[in-house]
Design a protein around this motif. Sequence first.
Motif, PDB file in Angstrom:
ATOM      1  N   GLY A  72      -5.333  14.436  10.409  1.00 31.38           N
ATOM      2  CA  GLY A  72      -5.554  14.259  11.838  1.00 31.38           C
ATOM      3  C   GLY A  72      -5.867  12.854  12.309  1.00 31.38           C
ATOM      4  N   LEU A  73      -5.724  11.856  11.440  1.00 34.83           N
ATOM      5  CA  LEU A  73      -5.982  10.470  11.860  1.00 34.83           C
ATOM      6  C   LEU A  73      -4.780   9.917  12.612  1.00 34.83           C
ATOM      7  CD1 LEU A  73      -7.621   8.971   8.623  1.00 34.83           C
ATOM      8  CD2 LEU A  73      -8.779   9.933  10.620  1.00 34.83           C
ATOM      9  N   ASN A  74      -5.041   9.029  13.583  1.00 34.21           N
ATOM     10  CA  ASN A  74      -3.926   8.372  14.267  1.00 34.21           C
ATOM     11  C   ASN A  74      -3.591   7.063  13.548  1.00 34.21           C
ATOM     12  OD1 ASN A  74      -5.715   6.302  15.197  1.00 34.21           O
ATOM     13  ND2 ASN A  74      -6.263   7.572  16.968  1.00 34.21           N
ATOM     14  N   PHE A  75      -2.581   6.359  14.067  1.00 35.85           N
ATOM     15  CA  PHE A  75      -2.104   5.144  13.398  1.00 35.85           C
ATOM     16  C   PHE A  75      -3.205   4.106  13.240  1.00 35.85           C
ATOM     17  CE2 PHE A  75      -0.399   0.816  13.752  1.00 35.85           C
ATOM     18  CZ  PHE A  75       0.440   0.780  12.657  1.00 35.85           C
ATOM     19  N   PHE A  76      -3.970   3.860  14.300  1.00 36.02           N
ATOM     20  CA  PHE A  76      -4.997   2.818  14.255  1.00 36.02           C
ATOM     21  C   PHE A  76      -6.145   3.195  13.319  1.00 36.02           C
ATOM     22  CE2 PHE A  76      -2.891   2.216  18.372  1.00 36.02           C
ATOM     23  CZ  PHE A  76      -2.523   0.881  18.247  1.00 36.02           C
ATOM     24  N   GLN A  77      -6.487   4.465  13.271  1.00 34.37           N
ATOM     25  CA  GLN A  77      -7.526   4.913  12.336  1.00 34.37           C
ATOM     26  C   GLN A  77      -7.075   4.764  10.894  1.00 34.37           C
ATOM     27  OE1 GLN A  77      -7.960   8.867  14.022  1.00 34.37           O
ATOM     28  NE2 GLN A  77      -9.992   8.364  14.852  1.00 34.37           N
ATOM     29  N   ILE A  78      -5.806   5.080  10.646  1.00 29.91           N
ATOM     30  CA  ILE A  78      -5.259   4.932   9.293  1.00 29.91           C
ATOM     31  C   ILE A  78      -5.251   3.466   8.886  1.00 29.91           C
ATOM     32  CG2 ILE A  78      -3.132   5.120   7.926  1.00 29.91           C
ATOM     33  CD1 ILE A  78      -2.554   7.714   9.521  1.00 29.91           C
ATOM     34  N   MET A  79      -4.849   2.597   9.816  1.00 31.45           N
ATOM     35  CA  MET A  79      -4.849   1.171   9.521  1.00 31.45           C
ATOM     36  C   MET A  79      -6.258   0.672   9.220  1.00 31.45           C
ATOM     37  SD  MET A  79      -1.781  -0.110   9.562  1.00 31.45           S
ATOM     38  CE  MET A  79      -1.237   1.428   8.818  1.00 31.45           C
ATOM     39  N   HIS A  80      -7.208   1.099  10.051  1.00 28.68           N
ATOM     40  CA  HIS A  80      -8.581   0.604   9.929  1.00 28.68           C
ATOM     41  C   HIS A  80      -9.282   1.112   8.675  1.00 28.68           C
ATOM     42  CE1 HIS A  80     -12.983   0.727  10.839  1.00 28.68           C
ATOM     43  NE2 HIS A  80     -12.724  -0.516  11.196  1.00 28.68           N
ATOM     44  N   HIS A  81      -9.103   2.367   8.351  1.00 31.94           N
ATOM     45  CA  HIS A  81      -9.876   2.977   7.269  1.00 31.94           C
ATOM     46  C   HIS A  81      -9.149   2.999   5.923  1.00 31.94           C
ATOM     47  CE1 HIS A  81     -13.078   4.280   9.941  1.00 31.94           C
ATOM     48  NE2 HIS A  81     -12.170   4.779  10.773  1.00 31.94           N
ATOM     49  N   ILE A  82      -7.824   2.985   5.950  1.00 34.55           N
ATOM     50  CA  ILE A  82      -7.075   3.178   4.699  1.00 34.55           C
ATOM     51  C   ILE A  82      -6.244   1.960   4.298  1.00 34.55           C
ATOM     52  CG2 ILE A  82      -5.339   4.593   3.537  1.00 34.55           C
ATOM     53  CD1 ILE A  82      -6.167   6.916   5.360  1.00 34.55           C
ATOM     54  N   VAL A  83      -5.340   1.546   5.189  1.00 34.20           N
ATOM     55  CA  VAL A  83      -4.337   0.548   4.803  1.00 34.20           C
ATOM     56  C   VAL A  83      -4.878  -0.877   4.814  1.00 34.20           C
ATOM     57  CG1 VAL A  83      -2.066  -0.413   5.344  1.00 34.20           C
ATOM     58  CG2 VAL A  83      -2.473   2.042   5.602  1.00 34.20           C
ATOM     59  N   LEU A  84      -5.486  -1.294   5.919  1.00 25.66           N
ATOM     60  CA  LEU A  84      -5.918  -2.689   6.044  1.00 25.66           C
ATOM     61  C   LEU A  84      -6.939  -3.122   4.986  1.00 25.66           C
ATOM     62  CD1 LEU A  84      -6.067  -3.304   9.903  1.00 25.66           C
ATOM     63  CD2 LEU A  84      -4.473  -4.282   8.255  1.00 25.66           C
ATOM     64  N   PRO A  85      -7.941  -2.314   4.645  1.00 22.79           N
ATOM     65  CA  PRO A  85      -8.876  -2.753   3.598  1.00 22.79           C
ATOM     66  C   PRO A  85      -8.181  -3.057   2.279  1.00 22.79           C
ATOM     67  CG  PRO A  85      -9.795  -0.895   4.804  1.00 22.79           C
ATOM     68  CD  PRO A  85      -8.372  -1.038   5.258  1.00 22.79           C
ATOM     69  N   GLN A  86      -7.207  -2.225   1.908  1.00 17.87           N
ATOM     70  CA  GLN A  86      -6.469  -2.471   0.670  1.00 17.87           C
ATOM     71  C   GLN A  86      -5.546  -3.676   0.804  1.00 17.87           C
ATOM     72  OE1 GLN A  86      -4.982   1.232  -1.383  1.00 17.87           O
ATOM     73  NE2 GLN A  86      -5.598   2.196   0.552  1.00 17.87           N
ATOM     74  N   ALA A  87      -4.910  -3.793   1.963  1.00 21.00           N
ATOM     75  CA  ALA A  87      -3.973  -4.906   2.180  1.00 21.00           C
ATOM     76  C   ALA A  87      -4.692  -6.242   2.162  1.00 21.00           C
ATOM     77  CB  ALA A  87      -3.237  -4.715   3.506  1.00 21.00           C
ATOM     78  N   VAL A 118       0.854  -1.194   0.000  1.00 23.32           N
ATOM     79  CA  VAL A 118       0.000   0.000   0.000  1.00 23.32           C
ATOM     80  C   VAL A 118       0.889   1.244   0.000  1.00 23.32           C
ATOM     81  CG1 VAL A 118      -1.778   1.277   1.257  1.00 23.32           C
ATOM     82  CG2 VAL A 118      -1.816  -1.235   1.223  1.00 23.32           C
ATOM     83  N   ASP A 119       0.591   2.177  -0.867  1.00 24.95           N
ATOM     84  CA  ASP A 119       1.384   3.398  -1.004  1.00 24.95           C
ATOM     85  C   ASP A 119       1.480   4.135   0.328  1.00 24.95           C
ATOM     86  OD1 ASP A 119       2.685   5.664  -1.785  1.00 24.95           O
ATOM     87  OD2 ASP A 119       1.116   6.385  -3.143  1.00 24.95           O
ATOM     88  N   ARG A 120       2.700   4.395   0.779  1.00 23.38           N
ATOM     89  CA  ARG A 120       2.913   5.084   2.058  1.00 23.38           C
ATOM     90  C   ARG A 120       2.343   6.501   2.028  1.00 23.38           C
ATOM     91  NH1 ARG A 120       5.247   2.691   6.875  1.00 23.38           N
ATOM     92  NH2 ARG A 120       6.257   0.764   6.186  1.00 23.38           N
ATOM     93  N   GLY A 121       2.216   7.027   0.835  1.00 20.94           N
ATOM     94  CA  GLY A 121       1.658   8.372   0.722  1.00 20.94           C
ATOM     95  C   GLY A 121       0.245   8.467   1.263  1.00 20.94           C
ATOM     96  N   GLN A 122      -0.495   7.363   1.184  1.00 22.77           N
ATOM     97  CA  GLN A 122      -1.857   7.368   1.713  1.00 22.77           C
ATOM     98  C   GLN A 122      -1.859   7.475   3.235  1.00 22.77           C
ATOM     99  OE1 GLN A 122      -4.647   4.539  -0.039  1.00 22.77           O
ATOM    100  NE2 GLN A 122      -3.149   4.048  -1.618  1.00 22.77           N
ATOM    101  N   SER A 123      -0.887   6.817   3.867  1.00 18.84           N
ATOM    102  CA  SER A 123      -0.770   6.931   5.323  1.00 18.84           C
ATOM    103  C   SER A 123      -0.386   8.346   5.717  1.00 18.84           C
ATOM    104  CB  SER A 123       0.281   5.948   5.845  1.00 18.84           C
ATOM    105  OG  SER A 123      -0.098   4.613   5.580  1.00 18.84           O
ATOM    106  N   GLU A 124       0.522   8.925   4.977  1.00 11.74           N
ATOM    107  CA  GLU A 124       0.942  10.299   5.272  1.00 11.74           C
ATOM    108  C   GLU A 124      -0.221  11.267   5.110  1.00 11.74           C
ATOM    109  OE1 GLU A 124       4.186  10.957   2.651  1.00 11.74           O
ATOM    110  OE2 GLU A 124       5.513   9.504   3.653  1.00 11.74           O
ATOM    111  N   ALA A 125      -1.051  11.016   4.106  1.00  9.90           N
ATOM    112  CA  ALA A 125      -2.235  11.863   3.919  1.00  9.90           C
ATOM    113  C   ALA A 125      -3.189  11.724   5.094  1.00  9.90           C
ATOM    114  CB  ALA A 125      -2.941  11.485   2.616  1.00  9.90           C
ATOM    115  N   GLY A 126      -3.286  10.503   5.635  1.00 15.74           N
ATOM    116  CA  GLY A 126      -4.136  10.279   6.800  1.00 15.74           C
ATOM    117  C   GLY A 126      -3.656  11.056   8.007  1.00 15.74           C
TER     118      GLY A 126
END
Length: 225
Positions: free
Chosen positions: A128-143, A116-124
Amino acid sequence: MTDGLWGILYDSFWKILAAGIRVTIPLTIVAFLAGLLIALVTALVQYAKVPVLKQIARFYIWLIRGTPLLVQLAIIFYGLPVIGIHVDAFAAAAVGLSFCEGAYMAETLRGSLEAVDRGQSEAGYCIGLNFFQIMHHIVLPQAFRTAFPALSNSLISLVKDTSLAANITVVDMFMTTQRIAGRTYQFMPLYIEVAVVYLLFCSLITLVQRAIEKRLNRYQSQEAK
């Protein structure tokens, strides 16, 4: 084949199938879900580069992948009682299979997370999203969409690996077949029969896997538009 052999195969088929529904399938489900949870935690620890825990995760993966599953099951069931820890055969099989599958699936999930593109995490983080919110809403669904075919293959392998539980007295499909074969001396026909039953279970999982993959592909196509 004689009528007697056909009778043995017919009678044994239902006994083997019953053992599959009563023991093999529940063992597979428990081990897969527990293994998936272990894999997720292990993969996230490595992805987040958590000090110390990352090294522990790498050691766990190295240890489990470098030793035979049968040996791991024997240590849990026959070895732990030596130090006063007694584990039921089914529980021992579930624990052994969970940790074994968890190590392999952890590497699958780790690779999918890193894809998953790290840029998406940086955008999160920027919104104002924290690590767990980014994982839940952005990274994990794609992964998980990326990892799904490999995880499905792990599930199919797990169905077959449950046959090793017979070595620690779990009365699964293979143990049931061994008992019938020992009583009737029809080893080859009965072992072929249990192989067919395993094949049926794995084929059903494959059909479900393909159906889910088609839905995921349609979903991704809609997202792309």
